[in-house]
Design a protein around this motif. Structure first.
Motif: not given
Length: 224
Positions: A103-124, A140-144
């Motif tokens: 996600x990304x967000x605007x804070x009082x200190x500036x712009x913030x962005x977090x990017x996460x890489x997951x291994x997703x296992x959907x069981x559909x 779905x199981x998600x592993x960071x």
């Protein structure tokens, strides 16, 4: 000799009458679409493997506060698929995907962005609604795998690799979506996924109940 000649003439007459009968008898043809329906039916009961790739549009939400949300970021998803027929029109469709979220967000200190890489296992569960149109739903199981924070203001950009991420590294989520078969080996799909548990291990009232939500669109390719 006359007897043999008489018998031969009778056989010729009988054969000619029989041939005329079968020529006049109408030929029963299968109804329109019969062969296409047979091919679709046979195709359904084939176990197929493949791969897929597409675009993620991700952010985070608070399950208990609809007014709290973050801005979206773009990512990618890529992985392997399997389709195992159970009974028409239902099949089991597990996948293993590398998926970028955050996600990304605007804070009082500036712009913030977090990017996460997951291994997703959907069981559909995959339900064929009509020929060429499919509905999928399931857990779905998600592993960071890794996490990165980026802080940016008017003076500097700071990148923080968070491999020692303190939150939950294994998450349970849900998936719902549709796919359109463009031909026998290629499909176009769109999905919505959301975590069913929060990603924070710390339980403070002022920290939102962070949950990843992702809109996905992409193409799948099957091996036959």
């Amino acid at each position: 000799m006359k007897k043999f000649l008489f018998i031969a003439i009778c056989l010729l007459i009988a054969g000619d009458v029989s041939a005329q009968y079968y020529r006049r008898k109408p030929v029963r043809r299968p109804p329109p679409g019969y062969y296409n329906n047979q091919r679709r039916h046979n195709d359904f009961y084939q176990v197929t493997a493949g791969f897929k790739g597409g675009l993620n549009i991700a952010n985070t939400v608070d399950a208990y506060n609809s007014d709290w949300t973050t801005n979206t970021i773009a990512g990618a998803n890529l992985g392997f698929t399997l389709d195992v027929p159970i009974a028409y029109p239902l099949s089991f469709a597990p996948e293993v995907l590398w998926s970028q979220k955050g996600f990304s967000a605007q804070t009082i200190d500036g712009d913030f962005k977090q990017r996460n890489n997951f291994i997703d296992v959907p069981l559909l569960a995959k339900l064929k609604l009509t020929p060429g149109l499919n509905f999928v739903i399931g857990p779905q199981l998600s592993f960071l795998v890794s996490s990165k924070n980026i802080y940016r203001n008017d003076f500097a950009t700071v990148v923080e690799e968070r491999y020692d991420y303190e939150g939950n590294k294994t998450l349970v989520g849900g998936v719902v979506g549709l796919s359109i078969d463009l031909n026998r080996t290629v499909d176009l799909h769109a999905r919505y996924t959301i975590d069913l548990q929060d990603s924070n291990t710390e339980r403070y009232s002022n920290i939102p109940d962070y949950r990843n939500q992702v809109w996905q669109i992409g193409l799948g390719f099957k091996f036959r």
